[in-house]
Motif scaffolding. Structure first.
Motif, mmCIF file in Angstrom:
data_model
loop_
_atom_site.group_PDB
_atom_site.id
_atom_site.type_symbol
_atom_site.label_atom_id
_atom_site.label_comp_id
_atom_site.label_asym_id
_atom_site.label_seq_id
_atom_site.Cartn_x
_atom_site.Cartn_y
_atom_site.Cartn_z
ATOM 1 N N VAL A 89 -20.909 -25.503 -35.225
ATOM 2 C CA VAL A 89 -19.902 -24.546 -34.745
ATOM 3 C C VAL A 89 -18.520 -25.048 -35.110
ATOM 4 C CG1 VAL A 89 -18.840 -23.501 -32.694
ATOM 5 C CG2 VAL A 89 -21.337 -23.644 -32.882
ATOM 6 N N GLY A 90 -18.277 -26.348 -34.884
ATOM 7 C CA GLY A 90 -17.004 -26.932 -35.286
ATOM 8 C C GLY A 90 -16.364 -27.749 -34.185
ATOM 9 N N GLN A 91 -15.573 -28.729 -34.601
ATOM 10 C CA GLN A 91 -14.879 -29.604 -33.664
ATOM 11 C C GLN A 91 -13.771 -28.843 -32.938
ATOM 12 O OE1 GLN A 91 -13.043 -32.984 -35.502
ATOM 13 N NE2 GLN A 91 -13.071 -34.212 -33.647
ATOM 14 N N GLY A 92 -13.633 -29.103 -31.651
ATOM 15 C CA GLY A 92 -12.602 -28.438 -30.872
ATOM 16 C C GLY A 92 -12.950 -27.014 -30.502
ATOM 17 N N LEU A 93 -14.232 -26.641 -30.631
ATOM 18 C CA LEU A 93 -14.696 -25.291 -30.295
ATOM 19 C C LEU A 93 -15.862 -25.397 -29.315
ATOM 20 C CD1 LEU A 93 -14.596 -23.809 -33.911
ATOM 21 C CD2 LEU A 93 -12.939 -23.393 -32.084
ATOM 22 N N GLU A 118 -5.365 -27.871 -34.359
ATOM 23 C CA GLU A 118 -5.075 -29.250 -33.966
ATOM 24 C C GLU A 118 -5.709 -30.229 -34.951
ATOM 25 O OE1 GLU A 118 -3.148 -30.032 -31.539
ATOM 26 O OE2 GLU A 118 -3.217 -28.494 -29.982
ATOM 27 N N ASP A 119 -5.099 -31.406 -35.097
ATOM 28 C CA ASP A 119 -5.677 -32.451 -35.931
ATOM 29 C C ASP A 119 -7.010 -32.903 -35.333
ATOM 30 O OD1 ASP A 119 -3.544 -32.412 -37.661
ATOM 31 O OD2 ASP A 119 -2.454 -34.000 -36.611
ATOM 32 N N SER A 120 -7.952 -33.256 -36.194
ATOM 33 C CA SER A 120 -9.279 -33.653 -35.716
ATOM 34 C C SER A 120 -9.212 -34.866 -34.795
ATOM 35 C CB SER A 120 -10.202 -33.943 -36.907
ATOM 36 O OG SER A 120 -9.654 -34.986 -37.710
ATOM 37 N N GLY A 121 -8.259 -35.761 -35.038
ATOM 38 C CA GLY A 121 -8.146 -36.953 -34.209
ATOM 39 C C GLY A 121 -7.624 -36.679 -32.815
ATOM 40 N N GLU A 122 -7.078 -35.471 -32.607
ATOM 41 C CA GLU A 122 -6.529 -35.109 -31.297
ATOM 42 C C GLU A 122 -7.559 -34.450 -30.398
ATOM 43 O OE1 GLU A 122 -3.429 -35.760 -30.120
ATOM 44 O OE2 GLU A 122 -3.120 -36.915 -31.934
ATOM 45 N N MET A 123 -8.708 -34.056 -30.942
ATOM 46 C CA MET A 123 -9.708 -33.346 -30.156
ATOM 47 C C MET A 123 -10.255 -34.234 -29.036
ATOM 48 S SD MET A 123 -9.886 -30.391 -31.662
ATOM 49 C CE MET A 123 -8.174 -30.646 -32.041
ATOM 50 N N HIS A 124 -10.406 -33.661 -27.841
ATOM 51 C CA HIS A 124 -10.996 -34.407 -26.733
ATOM 52 C C HIS A 124 -11.609 -33.445 -25.729
ATOM 53 C CE1 HIS A 124 -11.825 -37.397 -23.733
ATOM 54 N NE2 HIS A 124 -10.972 -36.865 -22.867
#
Length: 646
Positions: free
Chosen positions: A258-262, A368-374
């Motif tokens: 689905v994807g990061q941050g989703l 958002e940048d991938s490194g910021e995802m939480h």
């Protein structure tokens, strides 16, 4: 004779030039030992910087925010020095202090292993024990090129700083030299306890087109006991981490394809967000807000009018080629403001129509940048309690006060208010043509208005320099997650610029056209982030009014099933979210499972309860709530829900 005023008003006189460390020693060995930096005439500096005549001086320790930053900044240099000793040839990026520790970006000659952590820590402790002095020196560009000839990232920074006309300074501690503005501790021996925390990947300068470096994080303290306390707190934080609790209690999940941050909200999480959304919308309606529902995307030309295309394009998801003007191009909305302005523009408005308070539960998209995802705290698609107030200038203070009062009420009801701080986010006058729009006069008027409002309302705030929106200053209500990472929970912004872009005129009492002011605001902010913070705050045991399941009915045998079914129907008819555990498991097992799910109330039903038309109550907060009539239990729980107790 040199006169110096200490923090607190004491005036000291000296016959010779002195440093802050000299003053600290005179004030006591304990202070000298604890000193991390100094504040001289409002600027933080090294302890060994000579102090000029008539200066105002404060000695900063680890208990002071700026002193802590100097402590952790020096610790980052100690870590880099340890890496340089152990891994010659390492290329160094930057190593700043954070709000909770420090990191250094480095490009190693090989990948780090878990065993390397222990080696680096041991070398750091050795450097601390060596008690090496840190020496600051100003250099020329040519000197810097020679010093950092084998350090490509430092050379890049050196050239950039020189081009900007900044002072070039280095700090040297033994065999390690870094390009740095400081401030730093006087000696490495001030650091008594260190711990490396993790290593992650990070692009140089945050640019995915540049080199990938290793970001090594650490923490340090002036006492070993403080490190032990910190590690214990981190262990507790891991237990409360919404990423752990939220998945275990089935509030949300994530799927790689689905994807990061989703995140995908599961039924439990979806129910809580629905409860919050209904409550927020009902509360806003009671306070005069008009509900809107606007599109999730718009054409490129729409965002050009608002200014977001010029200031926010990198943070938007674009459908089409953003640079091909010959073809239609759309973008998913990163905010709702320009869409809600169209409600105002639907017909001609007069001063009698104002204030117009518009509210919407908005789904937004930000790249958002991938490194910021939480987890749920920082995501790429989220839902927010967004609103915009269009008003006359004379209504600004009262409406801003109303926005703040609403946010305060909401956060108090959720149990989060005591955890927040306030930041007055202002513009940077040196950068008006890039990040910010409007004239210096417009910004000064807006910031002066907000300053007066905050002081009139007695709001305690810090200043966030260069943190304003591109169109105006804002009040950010900040909160930290269990790991100490700070994010914005709620924001209230004053905008004196965008109305003109959209031609949002109203007819005043004088019959002439006037531009309104706009307040951009949220209520509880992003629903996903709020849910994450609630899960962490209450360790998954949300207040009863928010729990997806409020009551679990536990029949002891099949004989009670019919009674439990009728009981469940009665509870649900009263508006409760209840369910029956019909499984043929032992009662203790079913109760234990309900406890693990953090369900507020368990109603145990045996033959006696069935005969007496009662229930045996086991509350989450107490082992045994006693036997009660159904009516008595209903009265108790409905009052708890009505008052939103926690």
């Amino acid at each position: 004779m040199i006169q110096i005023t200490l923090k607190g008003g004491t005036v000291k006189e000296y016959d010779v030039p002195v440093t802050a460390m000299d003053i600290a020693k005179e004030l006591g060995a304990g202070l000298a030992k604890a000193a991390c930096a100094a504040e001289v005439n409002g600027e933080v500096t090294d302890l060994r910087t000579p102090i000029a005549e008539n200066a105002e001086v404060a000695i900063l320790t680890f208990d002071d925010e700026a002193g802590k930053k100097a402590f952790w900044h020096t610790s980052a240099h100690i870590m880099a020095q340890a890496v340089q000793r152990l891994f010659p040839g390492t290329a160094f990026g930057i190593g700043p202090a954070l709000d909770d520790g420090f990191y250094y970006d480095m490009k190693y000659t090989r990948a780090l292993t878990p065993e390397d952590f222990a080696s680096i820590e041991a070398e750091m402790k050795k450097i601390v024990k060596e008690d090496i002095p840190l020496e600051k020196k100003s250099i020329t560009v040519e000197e810097g090129r020679q010093i950092f000839k084998d350090q490509p990232y430092k050379l890049e920074l050196l050239e950039e700083y020189a081009e900007k006309g900044w002072d070039l300074t280095i700090y040297t501690q033994g065999d390690f030299t870094d390009l740095c503005a400081g401030p730093h501790l006087a000696r490495t021996g001030t650091v008594k306890a260190v711990k490396l925390l993790q290593a992650t990947a990070a692009y140089w300068r945050g640019d995915s087109s540049k080199d990938s470096l290793t970001r090594l994080y650490g923490i340090s303290f002036p006492k070993a006991s403080a490190l032990e306390e910190y590690l214990a707190q981190q262990e507790e934080a891991r237990k409360r981490d919404h990423n752990k609790i939220g998945r275990e209690l089935e509030y949300f999940t994530t799927v790689d394809v689905v994807g990061q941050g989703l995140p995908i909200m599961l039924p439990n999480g979806s129910r809580v967000i629905q409860i919050l959304q209904r409550w927020v919308e009902d509360t806003e309606q009671q306070r005069g807000y008009l509900l809107t529902k606007t599109p999730l995307m718009a054409k490129r030309e729409f965002y050009k009018i608002s200014g977001h295309w010029d200031h926010y394009l990198d943070g938007m998801f674009v459908l089409g080629d953003p640079y091909d003007e010959s073809k239609e191009c759309f973008a998913l909305r990163p905010m709702t403001c320009p869409f809600q302005y169209q409600v105002f523009l639907n017909r001609k408005r007069s001063y009698r129509d104002l204030p117009m308070r518009l509210g919407e539960t908005s789904t937004l998209f930000r790249n958002e940048d991938s490194g910021e995802m939480h987890g749920l705290i920082r995501v790429r698609q989220f839902t927010i309690s967004e609103g915009h107030l269009i008003l006359r200038p004379d209504q600004l203070e009262e409406e801003f006060k109303g926005c703040l009062d609403l946010a305060k009420y909401s956060l108090q009801t959720l149990g989060l208010y005591d955890d927040v701080t306030f930041r007055f986010s202002q513009w940077d006058p040196a950068n008006p043509g890039n990040k910010y729009e409007g004239s210096a006069e417009q910004w000064e008027i807006a910031q002066a208005a907000m300053k007066k409002i905050l002081e009139d309302l007695d709001v305690p705030y810090t200043i966030g320099f260069d943190e304003a929106a591109f169109y105006g200053p804002k009040l950010d209500i900040q909160i930290k997650n269990v790991f100490g990472k700070e994010d914005t929970l709620v924001t209230i912004q004053i905008d004196m610029l965008l109305a003109q872009r959209f031609g949002m005129y109203y007819t005043g009492e004088d019959g002439k056209d006037h531009l309104p002011y706009i307040i951009h605001r949220t209520n509880i902010g992003c629903y996903e982030r709020t849910l994450a913070l609630l899960l962490e705050k209450f360790a998954g045991a949300l207040p009863t009014w928010l729990m997806p399941t409020q009551v679990e009915i536990v029949p002891i045998t099949e004989r009670q099933h019919e009674y439990c079914t009728a009981l469940n129907e009665k509870l649900q008819a009263a508006g409760l979210r209840s369910e029956v555990d019909y499984r043929s498991e032992k009662m203790g097992y079913k109760i234990r499972e309900a406890q693990l799910k953090k369900i507020p109330y368990m109603l145990v039903v045996g033959d006696k309860e069935m005969e007496d038309r009662t229930v045996s109550v086991r509350a989450r907060k107490e082992e045994n709530g006693g036997v009660k009539s159904v009516e008595e239990f209903l009265s108790q729980i409905l009052e708890e829900i009505r008052t939103k107790a926690f």
